[in-house]
Structures are given as structure tokens and as C-alpha cells.
Write an enzyme that holds these catalytic residues in place. Structure first.
Site, short mmCIF file in Angstrom:
data_model
loop_
_atom_site.label_atom_id
_atom_site.label_comp_id
_atom_site.label_asym_id
_atom_site.label_seq_id
_atom_site.Cartn_x
_atom_site.Cartn_y
_atom_site.Cartn_z
N TYR A 7 0.81 -1.21 0.00
CA TYR A 7 0.00 0.00 0.00
C TYR A 7 0.85 1.27 0.00
O TYR A 7 0.35 2.35 0.36
CB TYR A 7 -0.99 -0.01 1.17
CG TYR A 7 -2.20 -0.91 0.90
CD1 TYR A 7 -3.02 -0.68 -0.21
CD2 TYR A 7 -2.53 -1.96 1.75
CE1 TYR A 7 -4.12 -1.48 -0.46
CE2 TYR A 7 -3.64 -2.77 1.49
CZ TYR A 7 -4.43 -2.52 0.39
OH TYR A 7 -5.53 -3.32 0.13
N GLU A 23 2.89 -5.87 -7.53
CA GLU A 23 2.20 -6.59 -6.46
C GLU A 23 2.41 -8.11 -6.57
O GLU A 23 2.57 -8.79 -5.55
CB GLU A 23 0.70 -6.26 -6.49
CG GLU A 23 0.43 -4.79 -6.15
CD GLU A 23 -1.02 -4.37 -6.36
OE1 GLU A 23 -1.84 -5.22 -6.76
OE2 GLU A 23 -1.33 -3.19 -6.10
P1 DAT Z 1 -9.38 -0.31 -4.41
O1 DAT Z 1 -9.30 -1.35 -3.31
O2 DAT Z 1 -10.75 -0.28 -5.03
O3 DAT Z 1 -8.27 -0.41 -5.42
P2 DAT Z 1 -7.93 1.97 -3.34
O4 DAT Z 1 -6.69 1.35 -3.91
O5 DAT Z 1 -8.22 3.39 -3.72
O6 DAT Z 1 -9.23 1.11 -3.68
O7 DAT Z 1 -7.85 1.91 -1.75
C1 DAT Z 1 -7.34 0.77 -1.10
C2 DAT Z 1 -8.27 0.42 0.03
O8 DAT Z 1 -8.25 1.44 1.02
C3 DAT Z 1 -9.72 0.29 -0.38
O9 DAT Z 1 -10.02 -1.03 -0.81
C4 DAT Z 1 -10.46 0.65 0.87
C5 DAT Z 1 -9.56 1.64 1.54
N1 DAT Z 1 -9.94 3.03 1.25
C6 DAT Z 1 -9.73 3.70 0.09
N2 DAT Z 1 -10.17 4.96 0.16
C7 DAT Z 1 -10.68 5.10 1.40
C8 DAT Z 1 -11.31 6.17 2.09
N3 DAT Z 1 -11.48 7.36 1.51
N4 DAT Z 1 -11.73 5.92 3.36
C9 DAT Z 1 -11.54 4.72 3.95
N5 DAT Z 1 -10.94 3.67 3.35
C10 DAT Z 1 -10.53 3.85 2.10
#
Ligand code: DAT
Ligand code: MG
Length: 156
Positions: A51, A128
Site C-alpha cells: 500500500y 504486487e
Molecule cells: P481499491 O481497493 O478499489 O483499489 P484503493 O486502492 O483506492 O481502492 O484503496 C485501497 C483500500 O483502502 C480500499 O479497498 C479501501 C480503503 N480506502 C480507500 N479509500 C478510502 C477512504 N477514503 N476511506 C476509507 N478507506 C478507504
């Protein structure tokens, strides 16, 4: 249309809820091929690398804590445009926004506990997959039904 590989994780909530098989099934029945699969506990260090693009965001700490809290099922799936195909099967990031028919839209109601991770681009997929799997854990094989799932045009 290139054959791609993508990293998929059944997140801790999915494993704890007994939905690992259901989540895998959504991808498998679409035709994606499992080329790597394991149950594992994500360490803080691995979560930090995985992450890294989210470091500094308000949800980052909670996300790492959630992802390291209990085992996940990690897999590499292969197929035509697999990265985008899997993202579509997963649905929008928050289960609250995800459409019915998607994993997140059918199986969850939470924002952060959204059952599944999938790589979002060719670059992230490569990065990843290398983080989660050794090359000797990824198997090349032909399934009996492959000729009815992917044809020469799909492979070109
Ligand atoms: P995805 O899992 O759809 O690729 P992402 O990479 O933007 O989404 O974010 C990784 C994870 O972090 C996501 O599955 C859930 C969490 N997340 C993302 N944006 C968030 C937010 N604004 N508030 C809380 N959790 C969040
Ligand atoms: Mg993401």
C-alpha cells in the site's frame, strides 16, 4: 487483446466470513485462470510495501491494521485483459457504491471492509505479484476447458 496477470487478495473480512470460496468462484466462473494461490498472513512490512501508494492518506493506518489483522487468500489470475476484468468483477471501492452483480455489491455493506483487492494497472500488477509470490509459485498449465474460454483472437 493481451493475456494479463493480476494480483487478487481475499481480504481478512472475506476469509473470516467464510466467503473465500465465493470470491474465488466469481473470478473462476468468469474464466480467469488461477496461476498462483495461497493462504497467508500479511506482515506490517508487506502491507507497507503493497500500500505504499497510499502512504500519508487518512485511511492508511486503518487499512494496514485491517489487512494484517487476520489471514488473506492471495492469488494470481490470468486471462484476456485480466486486470480490468477483475476490477469489474470486484465493483467500486466502497461496497456502499458497488453495483449488484459485483463481489462488493453483492457481499458487503462496508466502505473499508470490502472483501477483495485487485491490481489497478499493469504496473501495479507486476509490482504486487512480485511482492506476494515467488516465480516458482506461479504455474503455467492448460485447463481442459481452456479452448472454450479463450481463443486465438483473445490471445493475439
Ligand atoms: P481499491 O481497493 O478499489 O483499489 P484503493 O486502492 O483506492 O481502492 O484503496 C485501497 C483500500 O483502502 C480500499 O479497498 C479501501 C480503503 N480506502 C480507500 N479509500 C478510502 C477512504 N477514503 N476511506 C476509507 N478507506 C478507504
Ligand atoms: Mg487499489
Amino acid at each position: 487483446m493481451a493475456i494479463e496477470r493480476t494480483l487478487i487478495l481475499v481480504k481478512p473480512d472475506g476469509v473470516q466470513r467464510g466467503l473465500a470460496g465465493e470470491v474465488i468462484n466469481r473470478f473462476e466462473t468468469r474464466g480467469l485462470k488461477i496461476v498462483g494461490l495461497k493462504l497467508m498472513r500479511i506482515t506490517e512490512a508487506l502491507a507497507g510495501k503493497h500500500y505504499a501508494p497510499h502512504v500519508g492518506k487518512p485511511f492508511y493506518k486503518g487499512l494496514v491494521s485491517f489487512m494484517t489483522s487476520s489471514p488473506v487468500v492471495a492469488m494470481v489470475l490470468e486471462g484476456p485483459k485480466a486486470i480490468d476484468a477483475c476490477r469489474k468483477v470486484m465493483g467500486k471501492t466502497f461496497c456502499t457504491d458497488a453495483e449488484p452483480g459485483t463481489i462488493r455489491g453483492d457481499l458487503g455493506v462496508s466502505r473499508g471492509m470490502n472483501l477483495v483487492h485487485g491490481s489497478d494497472s499493469a504496473e501495479s500488477a507486476k509490482r504486487e505479484i512480485e511482492l506476494f509470490f515467488n516465480s516458482n509459485e506461479l504455474l503455467e498449465y492448460t485447463r481442459a476447458g481452456d479452448a472454450w474460454v479463450v481463443n486465438d483472437e483473445d490471445r493475439a
